[in-house]
Design a protein around this motif. Sequence first.
Motif, PDB file in Angstrom:
ATOM      1  N   VAL A 265     114.617  24.586  90.175  1.00  0.00           N
ATOM      2  CA  VAL A 265     114.234  25.985  89.952  1.00  0.00           C
ATOM      3  C   VAL A 265     114.337  26.340  88.476  1.00  0.00           C
ATOM      4  O   VAL A 265     113.424  26.943  87.894  1.00  0.00           O
ATOM      5  CB  VAL A 265     115.130  26.931  90.784  1.00  0.00           C
ATOM      6  CG1 VAL A 265     114.945  28.381  90.338  1.00  0.00           C
ATOM      7  CG2 VAL A 265     114.799  26.807  92.272  1.00  0.00           C
ATOM      8  N   LEU A 266     115.459  25.976  87.852  1.00  0.00           N
ATOM      9  CA  LEU A 266     115.655  26.288  86.439  1.00  0.00           C
ATOM     10  C   LEU A 266     114.592  25.628  85.575  1.00  0.00           C
ATOM     11  O   LEU A 266     114.071  26.225  84.630  1.00  0.00           O
ATOM     12  CB  LEU A 266     117.058  25.835  86.002  1.00  0.00           C
ATOM     13  CG  LEU A 266     118.231  26.612  86.602  1.00  0.00           C
ATOM     14  CD1 LEU A 266     119.548  25.950  86.224  1.00  0.00           C
ATOM     15  CD2 LEU A 266     118.208  28.056  86.127  1.00  0.00           C
ATOM     16  N   ARG A 267     114.260  24.391  85.911  1.00  0.00           N
ATOM     17  CA  ARG A 267     113.215  23.687  85.159  1.00  0.00           C
ATOM     18  C   ARG A 267     111.877  24.391  85.313  1.00  0.00           C
ATOM     19  O   ARG A 267     111.155  24.629  84.335  1.00  0.00           O
ATOM     20  CB  ARG A 267     113.105  22.246  85.653  1.00  0.00           C
ATOM     21  CG  ARG A 267     112.036  21.410  84.939  1.00  0.00           C
ATOM     22  CD  ARG A 267     111.730  20.152  85.709  1.00  0.00           C
ATOM     23  NE  ARG A 267     111.175  20.478  87.015  1.00  0.00           N
ATOM     24  CZ  ARG A 267     111.007  19.578  87.991  1.00  0.00           C
ATOM     25  NH1 ARG A 267     111.377  18.328  87.805  1.00  0.00           N
ATOM     26  NH2 ARG A 267     110.485  19.935  89.153  1.00  0.00           N
ATOM     27  N   ASP A 268     111.548  24.740  86.554  1.00  0.00           N
ATOM     28  CA  ASP A 268     110.255  25.381  86.812  1.00  0.00           C
ATOM     29  C   ASP A 268     110.174  26.765  86.170  1.00  0.00           C
ATOM     30  O   ASP A 268     109.139  27.136  85.599  1.00  0.00           O
ATOM     31  CB  ASP A 268     110.018  25.499  88.324  1.00  0.00           C
ATOM     32  CG  ASP A 268     109.837  24.139  88.990  1.00  0.00           C
ATOM     33  OD1 ASP A 268     109.572  23.159  88.262  1.00  0.00           O
ATOM     34  OD2 ASP A 268     109.967  24.060  90.228  1.00  0.00           O
ATOM     35  N   GLU A 269     111.263  27.545  86.276  1.00  0.00           N
ATOM     36  CA  GLU A 269     111.259  28.892  85.709  1.00  0.00           C
ATOM     37  C   GLU A 269     111.172  28.844  84.186  1.00  0.00           C
ATOM     38  O   GLU A 269     110.466  29.649  83.564  1.00  0.00           O
ATOM     39  CB  GLU A 269     112.529  29.653  86.131  1.00  0.00           C
ATOM     40  CG  GLU A 269     112.612  29.970  87.616  1.00  0.00           C
ATOM     41  CD  GLU A 269     111.669  31.092  88.026  1.00  0.00           C
ATOM     42  OE1 GLU A 269     111.126  31.777  87.127  1.00  0.00           O
ATOM     43  OE2 GLU A 269     111.465  31.282  89.229  1.00  0.00           O
ATOM     44  N   THR A 270     111.890  27.898  83.577  1.00  0.00           N
ATOM     45  CA  THR A 270     111.847  27.765  82.124  1.00  0.00           C
ATOM     46  C   THR A 270     110.463  27.340  81.656  1.00  0.00           C
ATOM     47  O   THR A 270     109.921  27.884  80.685  1.00  0.00           O
ATOM     48  CB  THR A 270     112.899  26.743  81.643  1.00  0.00           C
ATOM     49  OG1 THR A 270     114.191  27.160  82.066  1.00  0.00           O
ATOM     50  CG2 THR A 270     112.891  26.632  80.131  1.00  0.00           C
ATOM     51  N   THR A 271     109.880  26.366  82.364  1.00  0.00           N
ATOM     52  CA  THR A 271     108.531  25.904  82.031  1.00  0.00           C
ATOM     53  C   THR A 271     107.532  27.042  82.160  1.00  0.00           C
ATOM     54  O   THR A 271     106.651  27.228  81.309  1.00  0.00           O
ATOM     55  CB  THR A 271     108.120  24.741  82.957  1.00  0.00           C
ATOM     56  OG1 THR A 271     109.035  23.655  82.799  1.00  0.00           O
ATOM     57  CG2 THR A 271     106.714  24.253  82.630  1.00  0.00           C
ATOM     58  N   GLU A 272     107.671  27.820  83.229  1.00  0.00           N
ATOM     59  CA  GLU A 272     106.770  28.956  83.462  1.00  0.00           C
ATOM     60  C   GLU A 272     106.860  29.964  82.330  1.00  0.00           C
ATOM     61  O   GLU A 272     105.838  30.448  81.817  1.00  0.00           O
ATOM     62  CB  GLU A 272     107.119  29.607  84.795  1.00  0.00           C
ATOM     63  CG  GLU A 272     106.284  30.833  85.130  1.00  0.00           C
ATOM     64  CD  GLU A 272     106.758  31.492  86.413  1.00  0.00           C
ATOM     65  OE1 GLU A 272     107.370  32.574  86.336  1.00  0.00           O
ATOM     66  OE2 GLU A 272     106.529  30.912  87.498  1.00  0.00           O
ATOM     67  N   ASP A 273     108.091  30.282  81.901  1.00  0.00           N
ATOM     68  CA  ASP A 273     108.273  31.260  80.826  1.00  0.00           C
ATOM     69  C   ASP A 273     107.681  30.756  79.511  1.00  0.00           C
ATOM     70  O   ASP A 273     107.019  31.506  78.783  1.00  0.00           O
ATOM     71  CB  ASP A 273     109.764  31.573  80.635  1.00  0.00           C
ATOM     72  CG  ASP A 273     110.320  32.443  81.751  1.00  0.00           C
ATOM     73  OD1 ASP A 273     109.510  32.988  82.529  1.00  0.00           O
ATOM     74  OD2 ASP A 273     111.548  32.576  81.852  1.00  0.00           O
ATOM     75  N   ILE A 274     107.915  29.477  79.209  1.00  0.00           N
ATOM     76  CA  ILE A 274     107.389  28.912  77.965  1.00  0.00           C
ATOM     77  C   ILE A 274     105.863  28.936  77.978  1.00  0.00           C
ATOM     78  O   ILE A 274     105.216  29.305  76.991  1.00  0.00           O
ATOM     79  CB  ILE A 274     107.909  27.477  77.765  1.00  0.00           C
ATOM     80  CG1 ILE A 274     109.419  27.492  77.479  1.00  0.00           C
ATOM     81  CG2 ILE A 274     107.163  26.785  76.625  1.00  0.00           C
ATOM     82  CD1 ILE A 274     110.058  26.134  77.448  1.00  0.00           C
ATOM     83  N   HIS A 275     105.271  28.539  79.101  1.00  0.00           N
ATOM     84  CA  HIS A 275     103.812  28.536  79.216  1.00  0.00           C
ATOM     85  C   HIS A 275     103.249  29.945  79.056  1.00  0.00           C
ATOM     86  O   HIS A 275     102.252  30.152  78.341  1.00  0.00           O
ATOM     87  CB  HIS A 275     103.404  27.963  80.569  1.00  0.00           C
ATOM     88  CG  HIS A 275     103.441  26.467  80.609  1.00  0.00           C
ATOM     89  ND1 HIS A 275     102.858  25.722  81.602  1.00  0.00           N
ATOM     90  CD2 HIS A 275     103.984  25.566  79.759  1.00  0.00           C
ATOM     91  CE1 HIS A 275     103.044  24.447  81.367  1.00  0.00           C
ATOM     92  NE2 HIS A 275     103.736  24.324  80.262  1.00  0.00           N
ATOM     93  N   ARG A 276     103.873  30.895  79.714  1.00  0.00           N
ATOM     94  CA  ARG A 276     103.349  32.258  79.674  1.00  0.00           C
ATOM     95  C   ARG A 276     103.503  32.876  78.292  1.00  0.00           C
ATOM     96  O   ARG A 276     102.630  33.611  77.827  1.00  0.00           O
ATOM     97  CB  ARG A 276     104.052  33.122  80.728  1.00  0.00           C
ATOM     98  CG  ARG A 276     103.594  32.787  82.148  1.00  0.00           C
ATOM     99  CD  ARG A 276     104.286  33.642  83.182  1.00  0.00           C
ATOM    100  NE  ARG A 276     103.613  33.541  84.474  1.00  0.00           N
ATOM    101  CZ  ARG A 276     104.002  34.177  85.565  1.00  0.00           C
ATOM    102  NH1 ARG A 276     105.071  34.964  85.531  1.00  0.00           N
ATOM    103  NH2 ARG A 276     103.339  34.058  86.700  1.00  0.00           N
ATOM    104  N   LEU A 277     104.612  32.591  77.637  1.00  0.00           N
ATOM    105  CA  LEU A 277     104.787  33.105  76.273  1.00  0.00           C
ATOM    106  C   LEU A 277     103.739  32.517  75.331  1.00  0.00           C
ATOM    107  O   LEU A 277     103.340  33.155  74.363  1.00  0.00           O
ATOM    108  CB  LEU A 277     106.191  32.767  75.757  1.00  0.00           C
ATOM    109  CG  LEU A 277     107.332  33.672  76.243  1.00  0.00           C
ATOM    110  CD1 LEU A 277     108.672  33.093  75.828  1.00  0.00           C
ATOM    111  CD2 LEU A 277     107.178  35.085  75.699  1.00  0.00           C
ATOM    112  N   GLY A 278     103.287  31.295  75.639  1.00  0.00           N
ATOM    113  CA  GLY A 278     102.287  30.650  74.806  1.00  0.00           C
ATOM    114  C   GLY A 278     100.867  30.923  75.242  1.00  0.00           C
ATOM    115  O   GLY A 278      99.919  30.373  74.673  1.00  0.00           O
ATOM    116  N   GLY A 279     100.688  31.747  76.277  1.00  0.00           N
ATOM    117  CA  GLY A 279      99.347  32.043  76.759  1.00  0.00           C
ATOM    118  C   GLY A 279      98.708  30.861  77.450  1.00  0.00           C
ATOM    119  O   GLY A 279      97.512  30.600  77.309  1.00  0.00           O
ATOM    120  N   VAL A 280      99.511  30.116  78.215  1.00  0.00           N
ATOM    121  CA  VAL A 280      99.022  28.943  78.940  1.00  0.00           C
ATOM    122  C   VAL A 280      99.373  29.121  80.410  1.00  0.00           C
ATOM    123  O   VAL A 280     100.450  29.617  80.743  1.00  0.00           O
ATOM    124  CB  VAL A 280      99.677  27.651  78.401  1.00  0.00           C
ATOM    125  CG1 VAL A 280      99.207  26.442  79.194  1.00  0.00           C
ATOM    126  CG2 VAL A 280      99.360  27.469  76.924  1.00  0.00           C
ATOM    127  N   GLY A 281      98.473  28.703  81.290  1.00  0.00           N
ATOM    128  CA  GLY A 281      98.735  28.797  82.724  1.00  0.00           C
ATOM    129  C   GLY A 281      99.973  28.007  83.109  1.00  0.00           C
ATOM    130  O   GLY A 281     100.209  26.913  82.589  1.00  0.00           O
TER     131      GLY A 281
END
Length: 448
Positions: free
Chosen positions: A249-265
């Motif tokens: 969960v932590l990996r997925d949530e962190t990846t999601e936040d990084i992607h979204r901050l960078g404007g990536v799906g």
Amino acid sequence: MKLEMDREELKRLLLYGSQKGIDEIIEDIHPADILDVLHEIEAVDVIKILHRIPEWLIAEVIDEEDDEEKYALLVNFSEKKQKNILKEMSSDEIADLLGSLDEIESKRILDNMPVEEAEDVKQLLTYAPDTAGGIMATEYISIKENMTVKETLKYLQKVAPNAESAYYLYVVDEDEKLKGVVSLREIVVSPFDTIIIDVLNSNVISVHHDMDQEEVAHRFEKYGFLTMPVINDEKQMLGIVTVDDIIDVLRDETTEDIHRLGGVGESEKVNGTLFESVRSRLPWLFVNLLTAMLASATVSMFEGTISKVVILATFMPIVAGMGGNAGTQTLTIVVRGLALGELNFENAKKIFFKEIGVGLTNGLSVGICISIIGGLWSGKPVFGLVIGLAMILNMTVATTAGFLVPLTLKKLKIDPALASAVFVTTATDVLGFFFFLGLATVFIQYLI
């Protein structure tokens, strides 16, 4: 034979070693290491290796794989062997697998499972995938408070091999309502005739099945548990969440936040296809195009000033760029603080004024520096004053926007990582140009 081997040695063993040699060492090989090997070799060799390892290990290798790729490993086997592999998988692992399949494929797998286990999986699929219910497993160990330690140990010998975790034993009543928890350590060190109620810890920390998985992760981080029980509105125990699920969960949530901050799906992967990457990134580029046009419209308002003082065009990117950097710094800290639960609406006011102080201090420092450079570059002290003031104002606005935007989105129940960067960048670009060119217009007579 060595128990520690590098990836190449493991690959050679699995592909070309004798079956006897594999069988002797197989229990000492981690499934994640086998999965790494499978990712490096051709499809025909993947099938060869999968047919050389036992079904229980195949199940663990599948569990290590990304949800979207689990089924691709399972379909390499006959329906009979698939059924045996599914028996070795826990309910939450199978639910993760089915979550990436269409209805027909899901039904085929459920039909291959024993009725009772299939019903457990179907129940898990009714919960939202990003909640405690969606990541829990139903294979937990529950006991009654009137059992003795000796009875409990005998019971453990019978059920522990099929449980997701045996570190904690959960005590429930006849209606499956959670009464407390007993650690395995308490069971081991207590006399055989001890009644469970005498070693029971009734202050058990649990999570509701609707709790967001990120909040569940915060609970694990706070209390340091290996497992945590999941309950419903009636306090009945439904399953457990384990720490290995929380790591995912932590990996997925962190990846999601990084992607979204960078404007990536959030679903884009580095080894994805060209089409997937374009589909993920292009929409956000169009959003950025619109915000860039807004900034350009602001600049166009001061075309007359720029035509008279051409050096303004040289320094415009500095004002906007430094504001954007300051806003991104605050935004990163705030979004991460919200994700970790370190920033909430109770301490928001205190942190807000701290960020304002940071913006002013950094703005003054950079503003004085660029003011001196600008004055020397242009040969006009007033120009240095204009760009210095613009820098102070824009960096203060940047930190303010970097704080308020994600907090506002959180209040509106919108993921702060999803759109914060767009709003903050727009604010720093538009206002940066407005402050700089507006001040230049006010002092135009001293700049010509």
